[in-house]
Design a protein around this motif. Structure first.
Motif, PDB file in Angstrom:
ATOM      1  N   PRO A 108       0.778  -1.236   0.000  1.00 50.23           N
ATOM      2  CA  PRO A 108       0.000   0.000   0.000  1.00 50.23           C
ATOM      3  C   PRO A 108       0.811   1.289   0.000  1.00 50.23           C
ATOM      4  O   PRO A 108       0.298   2.326  -0.411  1.00 50.23           O
ATOM      5  CB  PRO A 108      -0.838  -0.108   1.275  1.00 50.23           C
ATOM      6  N   TYR A 109       2.064   1.258   0.433  1.00 54.20           N
ATOM      7  CA  TYR A 109       2.845   2.488   0.491  1.00 54.20           C
ATOM      8  C   TYR A 109       3.834   2.627  -0.667  1.00 54.20           C
ATOM      9  O   TYR A 109       4.549   3.618  -0.737  1.00 54.20           O
ATOM     10  CB  TYR A 109       3.569   2.589   1.831  1.00 54.20           C
ATOM     11  N   ALA A 110       3.889   1.639  -1.559  1.00 57.38           N
ATOM     12  CA  ALA A 110       4.781   1.754  -2.719  1.00 57.38           C
ATOM     13  C   ALA A 110       4.339   2.943  -3.555  1.00 57.38           C
ATOM     14  O   ALA A 110       3.162   3.251  -3.660  1.00 57.38           O
ATOM     15  CB  ALA A 110       4.744   0.474  -3.542  1.00 57.38           C
ATOM     16  N   GLY A 111       5.315   3.636  -4.119  1.00 58.48           N
ATOM     17  CA  GLY A 111       5.022   4.786  -4.957  1.00 58.48           C
ATOM     18  C   GLY A 111       5.940   5.944  -4.620  1.00 58.48           C
ATOM     19  O   GLY A 111       6.934   5.792  -3.912  1.00 58.48           O
ATOM     20  N   LEU A 112       5.595   7.104  -5.113  1.00 57.18           N
ATOM     21  CA  LEU A 112       6.426   8.295  -4.964  1.00 57.18           C
ATOM     22  C   LEU A 112       5.902   9.170  -3.835  1.00 57.18           C
ATOM     23  O   LEU A 112       4.709   9.483  -3.778  1.00 57.18           O
ATOM     24  CB  LEU A 112       6.430   9.076  -6.278  1.00 57.18           C
ATOM     25  N   TRP A 113       6.810   9.572  -2.936  1.00 52.55           N
ATOM     26  CA  TRP A 113       6.501  10.442  -1.804  1.00 52.55           C
ATOM     27  C   TRP A 113       7.397  11.669  -1.916  1.00 52.55           C
ATOM     28  O   TRP A 113       8.605  11.541  -2.095  1.00 52.55           O
ATOM     29  CB  TRP A 113       6.736   9.702  -0.487  1.00 52.55           C
ATOM     30  N   VAL A 114       6.814  12.865  -1.818  1.00 53.49           N
ATOM     31  CA  VAL A 114       7.522  14.105  -2.139  1.00 53.49           C
ATOM     32  C   VAL A 114       7.259  15.165  -1.071  1.00 53.49           C
ATOM     33  O   VAL A 114       6.126  15.288  -0.591  1.00 53.49           O
ATOM     34  CB  VAL A 114       7.047  14.636  -3.512  1.00 53.49           C
ATOM     35  N   THR A 115       8.302  15.935  -0.715  1.00 52.09           N
ATOM     36  CA  THR A 115       8.087  17.072   0.178  1.00 52.09           C
ATOM     37  C   THR A 115       7.280  18.131  -0.581  1.00 52.09           C
ATOM     38  O   THR A 115       7.260  18.137  -1.821  1.00 52.09           O
ATOM     39  CB  THR A 115       9.417  17.685   0.669  1.00 52.09           C
ATOM     40  N   ALA A 116       6.632  19.040   0.139  1.00 42.39           N
ATOM     41  CA  ALA A 116       5.770  20.052  -0.480  1.00 42.39           C
ATOM     42  C   ALA A 116       6.518  20.891  -1.516  1.00 42.39           C
ATOM     43  O   ALA A 116       5.952  21.269  -2.545  1.00 42.39           O
ATOM     44  CB  ALA A 116       5.153  20.950   0.587  1.00 42.39           C
ATOM     45  N   PRO A 121       8.002  -1.548  -5.182  1.00 41.03           N
ATOM     46  CA  PRO A 121       7.280  -2.697  -4.625  1.00 41.03           C
ATOM     47  C   PRO A 121       8.176  -3.866  -4.221  1.00 41.03           C
ATOM     48  O   PRO A 121       7.750  -4.728  -3.475  1.00 41.03           O
ATOM     49  CB  PRO A 121       6.311  -3.112  -5.725  1.00 41.03           C
ATOM     50  N   ASN A 122       9.426  -3.873  -4.655  1.00 40.90           N
ATOM     51  CA  ASN A 122      10.340  -4.974  -4.309  1.00 40.90           C
ATOM     52  C   ASN A 122      11.121  -4.728  -3.017  1.00 40.90           C
ATOM     53  O   ASN A 122      12.031  -5.471  -2.690  1.00 40.90           O
ATOM     54  CB  ASN A 122      11.310  -5.224  -5.469  1.00 40.90           C
ATOM     55  N   GLY A 123      10.756  -3.665  -2.272  1.00 39.79           N
ATOM     56  CA  GLY A 123      11.427  -3.387  -1.007  1.00 39.79           C
ATOM     57  C   GLY A 123      12.648  -2.492  -1.127  1.00 39.79           C
ATOM     58  O   GLY A 123      13.338  -2.235  -0.146  1.00 39.79           O
ATOM     59  N   ARG A 124      12.936  -1.986  -2.313  1.00 41.10           N
ATOM     60  CA  ARG A 124      14.033  -1.040  -2.526  1.00 41.10           C
ATOM     61  C   ARG A 124      13.449   0.369  -2.581  1.00 41.10           C
ATOM     62  O   ARG A 124      12.267   0.549  -2.845  1.00 41.10           O
ATOM     63  CB  ARG A 124      14.749  -1.331  -3.853  1.00 41.10           C
ATOM     64  N   TYR A 125      14.297   1.363  -2.324  1.00 36.46           N
ATOM     65  CA  TYR A 125      13.876   2.754  -2.474  1.00 36.46           C
ATOM     66  C   TYR A 125      14.992   3.564  -3.113  1.00 36.46           C
ATOM     67  O   TYR A 125      16.162   3.203  -3.069  1.00 36.46           O
ATOM     68  CB  TYR A 125      13.463   3.375  -1.127  1.00 36.46           C
ATOM     69  N   VAL A 126      14.583   4.672  -3.725  1.00 34.33           N
ATOM     70  CA  VAL A 126      15.514   5.630  -4.305  1.00 34.33           C
ATOM     71  C   VAL A 126      15.104   7.005  -3.788  1.00 34.33           C
ATOM     72  O   VAL A 126      13.939   7.388  -3.891  1.00 34.33           O
ATOM     73  CB  VAL A 126      15.460   5.621  -5.855  1.00 34.33           C
ATOM     74  N   MET A 158      10.929  15.580   8.115  1.00 33.91           N
ATOM     75  CA  MET A 158      10.312  15.980   6.843  1.00 33.91           C
ATOM     76  C   MET A 158       8.889  15.437   6.772  1.00 33.91           C
ATOM     77  O   MET A 158       8.553  14.454   7.418  1.00 33.91           O
ATOM     78  CB  MET A 158      11.102  15.431   5.650  1.00 33.91           C
ATOM     79  N   VAL A 159       8.089  16.104   5.953  1.00 35.20           N
ATOM     80  CA  VAL A 159       6.727  15.660   5.680  1.00 35.20           C
ATOM     81  C   VAL A 159       6.654  15.404   4.177  1.00 35.20           C
ATOM     82  O   VAL A 159       6.933  16.300   3.377  1.00 35.20           O
ATOM     83  CB  VAL A 159       5.701  16.741   6.099  1.00 35.20           C
ATOM     84  N   LEU A 160       6.314  14.158   3.805  1.00 33.27           N
ATOM     85  CA  LEU A 160       6.244  13.799   2.390  1.00 33.27           C
ATOM     86  C   LEU A 160       4.827  13.365   2.047  1.00 33.27           C
ATOM     87  O   LEU A 160       4.161  12.692   2.838  1.00 33.27           O
ATOM     88  CB  LEU A 160       7.222  12.660   2.075  1.00 33.27           C
ATOM     89  N   TYR A 161       4.386  13.784   0.867  1.00 32.81           N
ATOM     90  CA  TYR A 161       3.043  13.497   0.388  1.00 32.81           C
ATOM     91  C   TYR A 161       3.121  12.563  -0.811  1.00 32.81           C
ATOM     92  O   TYR A 161       4.036  12.675  -1.626  1.00 32.81           O
ATOM     93  CB  TYR A 161       2.350  14.798  -0.028  1.00 32.81           C
ATOM     94  N   ARG A 162       2.140  11.697  -0.931  1.00 30.99           N
ATOM     95  CA  ARG A 162       2.129  10.763  -2.060  1.00 30.99           C
ATOM     96  C   ARG A 162       1.843  11.537  -3.349  1.00 30.99           C
ATOM     97  O   ARG A 162       0.985  12.393  -3.397  1.00 30.99           O
ATOM     98  CB  ARG A 162       1.049   9.690  -1.848  1.00 30.99           C
ATOM     99  N   ARG A 163       2.613  11.198  -4.381  1.00 31.53           N
ATOM    100  CA  ARG A 163       2.445  11.821  -5.697  1.00 31.53           C
ATOM    101  C   ARG A 163       2.479  10.734  -6.750  1.00 31.53           C
ATOM    102  O   ARG A 163       3.191   9.745  -6.612  1.00 31.53           O
ATOM    103  CB  ARG A 163       3.573  12.796  -6.011  1.00 31.53           C
ATOM    104  N   ASP A 164       1.742  10.929  -7.835  1.00 30.23           N
ATOM    105  CA  ASP A 164       1.800  10.001  -8.956  1.00 30.23           C
ATOM    106  C   ASP A 164       3.071  10.214  -9.760  1.00 30.23           C
ATOM    107  O   ASP A 164       3.647   9.288 -10.292  1.00 30.23           O
ATOM    108  CB  ASP A 164       0.579  10.173  -9.850  1.00 30.23           C
ATOM    109  N   SER A 165       3.507  11.471  -9.866  1.00 33.95           N
ATOM    110  CA  SER A 165       4.749  11.782 -10.581  1.00 33.95           C
ATOM    111  C   SER A 165       5.295  13.077 -10.018  1.00 33.95           C
ATOM    112  O   SER A 165       4.619  13.817  -9.317  1.00 33.95           O
ATOM    113  CB  SER A 165       4.499  11.924 -12.077  1.00 33.95           C
ATOM    114  N   VAL A 166       6.567  13.357 -10.331  1.00 33.72           N
ATOM    115  CA  VAL A 166       7.219  14.561  -9.815  1.00 33.72           C
ATOM    116  C   VAL A 166       6.734  15.774 -10.551  1.00 33.72           C
ATOM    117  O   VAL A 166       6.523  15.802 -11.713  1.00 33.72           O
ATOM    118  CB  VAL A 166       8.769  14.440  -9.960  1.00 33.72           C
TER     119      VAL A 166
END
Length: 124
Positions: free
Chosen positions: A48-56, A66-71, A116-124
């Motif tokens: 459920p948390y896979a995806g892009l998270w971005v600061t404001a 989804p494979n447990g890696r992050y960038v 930091m506070v990060l919000y879910r985004r579909d793309s940058v």
């Protein structure tokens, strides 16, 4: 020698994870159940948390794969930090490829991580 460092790093990561769990009142049995669930979640495309998270301001971007890696991207640097993550309920534990660890929590659709506070985004 390198293998010993990897083992020590893994043990240190697991101890920090246990300390975090104990501090929020999770029993060892519940932690084992959550670890099992987390392994299933991370390996699944439905995590459920896979995806892009971005600061404001868009400066910091965490892509949870989804494979447990992050960038983590910072400004114009698209791969500033890479590593793995583990989800336990609404808690996330990060371990970058250099061995550094961090954590955060998801609450009401927002990721709180290292001040930091990060919000879910579909793309940058």
């Amino acid at each position: 020698m390198a293998r010993d460092g990897l083992i020590l790093g893994t043990v240190t990561f697991m101890l920090s994870l246990v300390t975090a769990l104990v501090s929020v009142g999770i029993t060892p049995a519940e932690a084992a159940r959550k670890r099992s669930e987390a392994k299933m979640e991370v390996g699944s495309m439905t995590q459920p948390y896979a995806g892009l998270w971005v600061t404001a301001d868009g400066e910091i971007r965490h892509e949870l794969l989804p494979n447990g890696r992050y960038v983590e991207a910072r400004g114009d640097v698209e791969k500033a930090i890479e590593g793995r993550y583990m989800i336990l309920g609404d808690h996330i534990e990060y371990r970058d490829d250099t061995g550094s660890t961090a954590n955060g929590d998801f609450k009401d659709g927002i990721l709180y991580h290292a001040g930091m506070v990060l919000y879910r985004r579909d793309s940058v």
